[in-house]
Design a protein around this motif. Structure first.
Motif, PDB file in Angstrom:
ATOM      1  N   PRO A   1     -14.687   2.859  -1.748  1.00 14.09           N
ATOM      2  CA  PRO A   1     -13.729   3.964  -1.562  1.00 14.09           C
ATOM      3  C   PRO A   1     -14.368   5.292  -1.192  1.00 14.09           C
ATOM      4  O   PRO A   1     -13.658   6.241  -0.874  1.00 14.09           O
ATOM      5  N   ARG A   2     -15.684   5.362  -1.201  1.00 16.97           N
ATOM      6  CA  ARG A   2     -16.344   6.583  -0.717  1.00 16.97           C
ATOM      7  C   ARG A   2     -16.186   6.731   0.793  1.00 16.97           C
ATOM      8  O   ARG A   2     -16.292   7.843   1.323  1.00 16.97           O
ATOM      9  N   TYR A   3     -15.937   5.608   1.470  1.00 11.15           N
ATOM     10  CA  TYR A   3     -15.850   5.618   2.929  1.00 11.15           C
ATOM     11  C   TYR A   3     -14.470   5.219   3.456  1.00 11.15           C
ATOM     12  O   TYR A   3     -14.101   5.622   4.560  1.00 11.15           O
ATOM     13  N   VAL A   4     -13.758   4.416   2.688  1.00 17.66           N
ATOM     14  CA  VAL A   4     -12.445   3.926   3.108  1.00 17.66           C
ATOM     15  C   VAL A   4     -11.438   4.260   2.014  1.00 17.66           C
ATOM     16  O   VAL A   4     -11.590   3.811   0.875  1.00 17.66           O
ATOM     17  N   PRO A   5     -10.401   5.046   2.317  1.00 24.55           N
ATOM     18  CA  PRO A   5      -9.407   5.373   1.288  1.00 24.55           C
ATOM     19  C   PRO A   5      -8.690   4.121   0.802  1.00 24.55           C
ATOM     20  O   PRO A   5      -8.275   3.275   1.611  1.00 24.55           O
TER      21      PRO A   5
ATOM     22  N   VAL B   1      -3.703  -8.314  -9.127  1.00 31.35           N
ATOM     23  CA  VAL B   1      -3.603  -6.875  -8.897  1.00 31.35           C
ATOM     24  C   VAL B   1      -4.994  -6.305  -8.648  1.00 31.35           C
ATOM     25  O   VAL B   1      -5.923  -6.526  -9.431  1.00 31.35           O
ATOM     26  N   GLY B   2      -5.148  -5.584  -7.538  1.00 30.75           N
ATOM     27  CA  GLY B   2      -6.427  -4.979  -7.194  1.00 30.75           C
ATOM     28  C   GLY B   2      -6.541  -3.557  -7.685  1.00 30.75           C
ATOM     29  O   GLY B   2      -5.693  -3.066  -8.443  1.00 30.75           O
ATOM     30  N   ALA B   3      -7.563  -2.855  -7.220  1.00 30.84           N
ATOM     31  CA  ALA B   3      -7.835  -1.492  -7.687  1.00 30.84           C
ATOM     32  C   ALA B   3      -6.739  -0.511  -7.306  1.00 30.84           C
ATOM     33  O   ALA B   3      -6.596   0.534  -7.944  1.00 30.84           O
ATOM     34  N   LEU B   4      -5.957  -0.834  -6.275  1.00 29.42           N
ATOM     35  CA  LEU B   4      -4.842   0.039  -5.880  1.00 29.42           C
ATOM     36  C   LEU B   4      -3.647  -0.133  -6.800  1.00 29.42           C
ATOM     37  O   LEU B   4      -2.671   0.606  -6.693  1.00 29.42           O
ATOM     38  N   SER B   5      -3.706  -1.115  -7.707  1.00 31.22           N
ATOM     39  CA  SER B   5      -2.613  -1.448  -8.630  1.00 31.22           C
ATOM     40  C   SER B   5      -1.420  -2.062  -7.914  1.00 31.22           C
ATOM     41  O   SER B   5      -0.267  -1.871  -8.314  1.00 31.22           O
TER      42      SER B   5
ATOM     43  N   VAL C   1      -6.082  -5.838   8.029  1.00 34.69           N
ATOM     44  CA  VAL C   1      -6.102  -6.032   6.579  1.00 34.69           C
ATOM     45  C   VAL C   1      -5.860  -4.679   5.912  1.00 34.69           C
ATOM     46  O   VAL C   1      -5.900  -3.628   6.557  1.00 34.69           O
ATOM     47  N   LEU C   2      -5.603  -4.712   4.613  1.00 39.44           N
ATOM     48  CA  LEU C   2      -5.377  -3.487   3.843  1.00 39.44           C
ATOM     49  C   LEU C   2      -6.448  -3.353   2.767  1.00 39.44           C
ATOM     50  O   LEU C   2      -6.786  -4.327   2.082  1.00 39.44           O
ATOM     51  N   ALA C   3      -6.995  -2.147   2.637  1.00 42.81           N
ATOM     52  CA  ALA C   3      -8.059  -1.870   1.664  1.00 42.81           C
ATOM     53  C   ALA C   3      -7.420  -1.650   0.299  1.00 42.81           C
ATOM     54  O   ALA C   3      -7.084  -0.533  -0.069  1.00 42.81           O
ATOM     55  N   GLN C   4      -7.269  -2.721  -0.462  1.00 42.97           N
ATOM     56  CA  GLN C   4      -6.495  -2.653  -1.709  1.00 42.97           C
ATOM     57  C   GLN C   4      -7.315  -2.953  -2.955  1.00 42.97           C
ATOM     58  O   GLN C   4      -6.761  -3.053  -4.046  1.00 42.97           O
ATOM     59  N   ASP C   5      -8.635  -3.058  -2.801  1.00 41.90           N
ATOM     60  CA  ASP C   5      -9.450  -3.398  -3.958  1.00 41.90           C
ATOM     61  C   ASP C   5     -10.838  -2.806  -3.782  1.00 41.90           C
ATOM     62  O   ASP C   5     -11.223  -2.371  -2.683  1.00 41.90           O
ATOM     63  N   THR C   6     -11.602  -2.787  -4.854  1.00 38.95           N
ATOM     64  CA  THR C   6     -12.990  -2.349  -4.838  1.00 38.95           C
ATOM     65  C   THR C   6     -13.817  -3.374  -5.604  1.00 38.95           C
ATOM     66  O   THR C   6     -13.282  -4.306  -6.211  1.00 38.95           O
ATOM     67  N   GLY C   7     -15.131  -3.203  -5.587  1.00 41.16           N
ATOM     68  CA  GLY C   7     -16.001  -4.101  -6.334  1.00 41.16           C
ATOM     69  C   GLY C   7     -17.363  -3.466  -6.512  1.00 41.16           C
ATOM     70  O   GLY C   7     -17.819  -2.718  -5.647  1.00 41.16           O
TER      71      GLY C   7
ATOM     72  N   SER D   1       0.836  -1.210   0.000  1.00 37.44           N
ATOM     73  CA  SER D   1       0.000   0.000   0.000  1.00 37.44           C
ATOM     74  C   SER D   1       0.865   1.253   0.000  1.00 37.44           C
ATOM     75  O   SER D   1       0.581   2.232  -0.706  1.00 37.44           O
ATOM     76  N   CYS D   2       1.924   1.237   0.792  1.00 41.27           N
ATOM     77  CA  CYS D   2       2.784   2.421   0.890  1.00 41.27           C
ATOM     78  C   CYS D   2       3.494   2.732  -0.419  1.00 41.27           C
ATOM     79  O   CYS D   2       3.871   3.883  -0.653  1.00 41.27           O
ATOM     80  N   SER D   3       3.663   1.731  -1.287  1.00 42.26           N
ATOM     81  CA  SER D   3       4.283   2.008  -2.587  1.00 42.26           C
ATOM     82  C   SER D   3       3.443   2.988  -3.399  1.00 42.26           C
ATOM     83  O   SER D   3       3.948   3.641  -4.314  1.00 42.26           O
ATOM     84  N   LYS D   4       2.147   3.108  -3.058  1.00 44.87           N
ATOM     85  CA  LYS D   4       1.253   4.072  -3.705  1.00 44.87           C
ATOM     86  C   LYS D   4       0.947   5.261  -2.792  1.00 44.87           C
ATOM     87  O   LYS D   4       0.943   6.412  -3.228  1.00 44.87           O
ATOM     88  N   LEU D   5       0.718   4.981  -1.501  1.00 45.48           N
ATOM     89  CA  LEU D   5       0.283   6.034  -0.586  1.00 45.48           C
ATOM     90  C   LEU D   5       1.385   7.021  -0.235  1.00 45.48           C
ATOM     91  O   LEU D   5       1.094   8.175   0.121  1.00 45.48           O
ATOM     92  N   ALA D   6       2.641   6.599  -0.306  1.00 43.65           N
ATOM     93  CA  ALA D   6       3.747   7.466   0.127  1.00 43.65           C
ATOM     94  C   ALA D   6       3.848   8.741  -0.697  1.00 43.65           C
ATOM     95  O   ALA D   6       4.538   9.687  -0.300  1.00 43.65           O
ATOM     96  N   ARG D   7       3.161   8.796  -1.817  1.00 40.82           N
ATOM     97  CA  ARG D   7       3.171  10.007  -2.645  1.00 40.82           C
ATOM     98  C   ARG D   7       2.251  11.088  -2.074  1.00 40.82           C
ATOM     99  O   ARG D   7       2.302  12.237  -2.523  1.00 40.82           O
ATOM    100  N   GLN D   8       1.400  10.705  -1.122  1.00 41.71           N
ATOM    101  CA  GLN D   8       0.445  11.653  -0.556  1.00 41.71           C
ATOM    102  C   GLN D   8       0.980  12.220   0.763  1.00 41.71           C
ATOM    103  O   GLN D   8       1.486  11.471   1.604  1.00 41.71           O
TER     104      GLN D   8
END
Length: 347
Positions: free
Chosen positions: A270-274, A253-257, A296-302, A26-33
């Motif tokens: 993702p409207r409620y959980v980043p 690979v999930g929605a977080l890539s 757990v880590l929120a790494q996908d959507t559906g 997750s941090c490989s994507k989130l660390a940019r924020q």
């Protein structure tokens, strides 16, 4: 609702170090924020495999738990399961391999509503141009009726329509070719129509009882009622289009890539959980009262994952994971873990 660590049910019993690889992904994507960079830098400084107590201290020092509440407000919501299936298929069509696995159609438009209305940033429409109008894209039934007229590439041909349907529901999977080689495919897009449960359709028709409407139960009904197969499948107008992915030993690979981690990744709204955020999930094992409480880590959507207290638990790859996922329909509670000073999304 902000909570204390002592009120997070099951937190002291779980081993947060087991979720560390998923956190680093997750941090490989989130660390940019900006909000996430300090906590991701701190995680990186602890290395790839901290001990249990070290990982626990890290979360308690850097994060604040927020209990998610649904309508009512209710602290409990639905937790389902999903997995990465393996189905049989071929690069070429034949009598055995007759069900197309489509890529994204060339004539399907995707309209990002957030480009015009920022408050709708998580919503998009799919359509097609007819004359000077934009109409909804074809439903599942219409996609199948159009056959070769659909301007979409056929990536592969599956040998079983039910297996293909459930691969679409899962959103990714592997296809074993006749020569034994395996192809991995993942979600590329969807036709814009809402997902409708064929299990609920069978229950409403009186074909199955609620406790029979599992993945195995639906497959048995389909084998026993081949003449009604298309009717059942078309009860879900949603249709998923795929892309071919590199073959690897990592999860899909999930929605977080990032690759999903078996037993440590979930799909969320993702409207409620980043996307990418840690979540503590307190639920039970399928068809059981045995606790399943873990970080757990929120790494996908559906498309079927709607609401604040709603999660789809990733069980992993293969038949055993599929059995667990197909039976899972539990109640659960969720705590969103956010860096100190960060507020949950406002709705």
């Amino acid at each position: 609702m902000q909570a204390s660590w002592s009120s997070v049910a099951g937190w002291s019993e779980d081993d947060p170090a087991a979720a560390w690889p998923a956190l680093l992904a997750s941090c490989s994507k989130l660390a940019r924020q900006p909000n996430w960079k300090p906590v991701c830098d701190a995680a990186s400084a602890l290395g790839s495999a901290p001990g249990s107590q070290q990982a626990r201290r890290y979360f308690e020092q850097h994060f604040v738990p927020w209990q998610l509440l649904g309508s009512g407000p209710s602290a409990e919501g639905l937790v389902t399961g999903y997995y990465e299936p393996l189905i049989r298929g071929s690069r070429s069509r034949s009598g055995q391999y007759a069900w197309p696995i489509h890529g994204v159609p060339a004539d399907m438009l995707t309209i990002e509503l957030g480009d015009v209305y920022p408050e709708l940033k998580s919503l998009r429409l799919r359509g097609r141009i007819v004359g000077n109008k934009i109409l909804p894209y074809w439903t599942r039934e219409q996609v199948q009726e159009r056959g070769a007229q659909l301007p979409a590439p056929v990536l592969l041909w599956a040998d079983d329509p039910i297996d293909l349907f459930f691969l679409q529901v899962q959103g990714s999977g592997r296809v074993q070719l006749p020569d034994g080689k395996t192809v991995r495919i993942g979600y590329a897009d969807q036709n814009g129509h809402p997902y409708q449960s064929i299990g609920r359709w069978l229950v409403a028709k009186g074909e199955l009882s609620l406790d029979q409407a599992s993945m195995d139960g639906i497959k048995r009904w389909a084998r026993d009622n081949p003449d009604r197969l298309r009717e059942m499948l078309n009860a879900n107008p949603s249709y998923v289009f795929f892309r071919e992915l590199p073959v690897s030993d990592a999860g899909p690979v999930g929605a977080l890539s990032v690759p999903l981690s078996e037993g440590r990744s979930i799909a969320i709204d993702p409207r409620y959980v980043p996307l990418g955020a840690p979540v503590f999930l307190a639920t039970t094992h399928p068809l059981s009262t045995r606790p399943l409480s873990r970080l757990v880590l929120a790494q996908d959507t559906g498309s079927a994952i709607k609401g604040a207290v709603r999660a789809d638990f990733f069980w992993g790859f293969g038949e055993k994971a599929g059995r667990e996922a197909g039976r899972m329909r539990q109640q659960g509670r969720m705590w969103l873990l956010l860096p100190k000073g960060m507020q949950p999304p406002r709705r």
